[in-house]
Scaffold this active site. Structure first.
Site, PDB file in Angstrom:
ATOM      1  N   CYS A   2      -7.466  -0.872   1.471  1.00 48.21           N
ATOM      2  CA  CYS A   2      -6.506  -1.354   2.454  1.00 48.21           C
ATOM      3  C   CYS A   2      -7.176  -1.386   3.822  1.00 48.21           C
ATOM      4  O   CYS A   2      -7.788  -0.395   4.233  1.00 48.21           O
ATOM      5  CB  CYS A   2      -5.281  -0.431   2.470  1.00 48.21           C
ATOM      6  SG  CYS A   2      -4.080  -0.836   3.752  1.00 48.21           S
ATOM      7  N   CYS A  14       0.369   3.162   3.665  1.00 51.65           N
ATOM      8  CA  CYS A  14       0.838   2.666   4.967  1.00 51.65           C
ATOM      9  C   CYS A  14       1.956   1.635   4.885  1.00 51.65           C
ATOM     10  O   CYS A  14       2.556   1.309   5.902  1.00 51.65           O
ATOM     11  CB  CYS A  14      -0.332   2.090   5.753  1.00 51.65           C
ATOM     12  SG  CYS A  14      -0.983   0.550   5.074  1.00 51.65           S
ATOM     13  N   CYS A  16      -7.878  -5.657  -9.742  1.00 55.38           N
ATOM     14  CA  CYS A  16      -7.433  -4.642 -10.699  1.00 55.38           C
ATOM     15  C   CYS A  16      -7.089  -3.372  -9.907  1.00 55.38           C
ATOM     16  O   CYS A  16      -7.976  -2.682  -9.408  1.00 55.38           O
ATOM     17  CB  CYS A  16      -8.563  -4.401 -11.692  1.00 55.38           C
ATOM     18  SG  CYS A  16      -8.126  -3.416 -13.106  1.00 55.38           S
ATOM     19  N   CYS A  45       0.854  -1.184   0.000  1.00 54.52           N
ATOM     20  CA  CYS A  45       0.000   0.000   0.000  1.00 54.52           C
ATOM     21  C   CYS A  45       0.892   1.237   0.000  1.00 54.52           C
ATOM     22  O   CYS A  45       1.800   1.354   0.834  1.00 54.52           O
ATOM     23  CB  CYS A  45      -0.903  -0.006   1.227  1.00 54.52           C
ATOM     24  SG  CYS A  45      -1.923   1.479   1.402  1.00 54.52           S
TER      25      CYS A  45
END
Length: 188
Positions: A93, A47, A116, A44
């Protein structure tokens, strides 16, 4: 991870802020990650949570990086997205709530899923850079002792016995010490 909009704007590049925090979508075929073929992790961009292994990436022909499955299903959340007159499943996330992309049921075996993702939502970390980035790499061929030692101060997100029995699927992390940690599956 909780930050104000101003904090996110300050730490994220404009394209990442637009995707992660405002649920924007990149233009198809504009992603530099489409051509990425090296072994590593896709984390991510907000984070640092490792979301996808390079082994799960495939060419979907859609113009966005696509994956068959996340490293750990609990690391991503899925919500119904009815925007733009379409019905889709949005992926976010589960640590910082960031918008990542969408998941569709038209992917290849073994999952039949196509995650995707927007490249601005991801950060690719090549396998040779994982340790200097704070990730601990423990390969299955290193054996259970190496996996346990690499994770001595971290908590397992999967059951310890199951992780040692099937280390290619073991994922663990520690946000208090050095960030997120995940072993990679060995090359077949």
């Amino acid at each position: 991870v909780t930050k104000s909009e101003a904090e996110w704007r300050r730490i994220l590049p404009p394209a990442s802020f637009a995707v992660l925090r405002q649920e924007d979508t990149e233009r198809p075929r504009s992603s530099p990650l489409n051509a990425e073929k090296r072994r590593g992790l896709y984390a991510c961009a907000g984070c640092g949570l490792p979301l996808y292994r390079s082994e799960a990436k495939f060419e979907s022909g859609t113009g966005w990086p696509s994956f068959t499955k996340p490293i750990e299903r609990s690391f991503v959340g899925v919500t119904r997205d009815l925007s733009y007159g379409m019905e889709r499943d949005e992926v976010h996330c589960n640590v910082d709530g960031a918008h990542l992309g969408h998941v569709f049921d038209d992917g290849p075996a073994p999952t039949g899923l196509r995650y995707c993702m927007n490249s601005a939502a991801l950060r690719f970390i090549p396998v040779e850079d994982l340790e200097k980035e704070g990730y601990v790499v423990a390969e299955a061929h290193d054996g259970p002792a190496a996996l346990a030692a690499a994770n001595r101060v971290a908590r397992w997100t999967t059951d310890l016995d199951a992780a040692l029995a099937d280390p290619a699927n073991a994922v663990f992390f520690d946000s208090a010490i050095t960030g997120y940690r995940a072993p990679l599956a060995p090359r077949a």
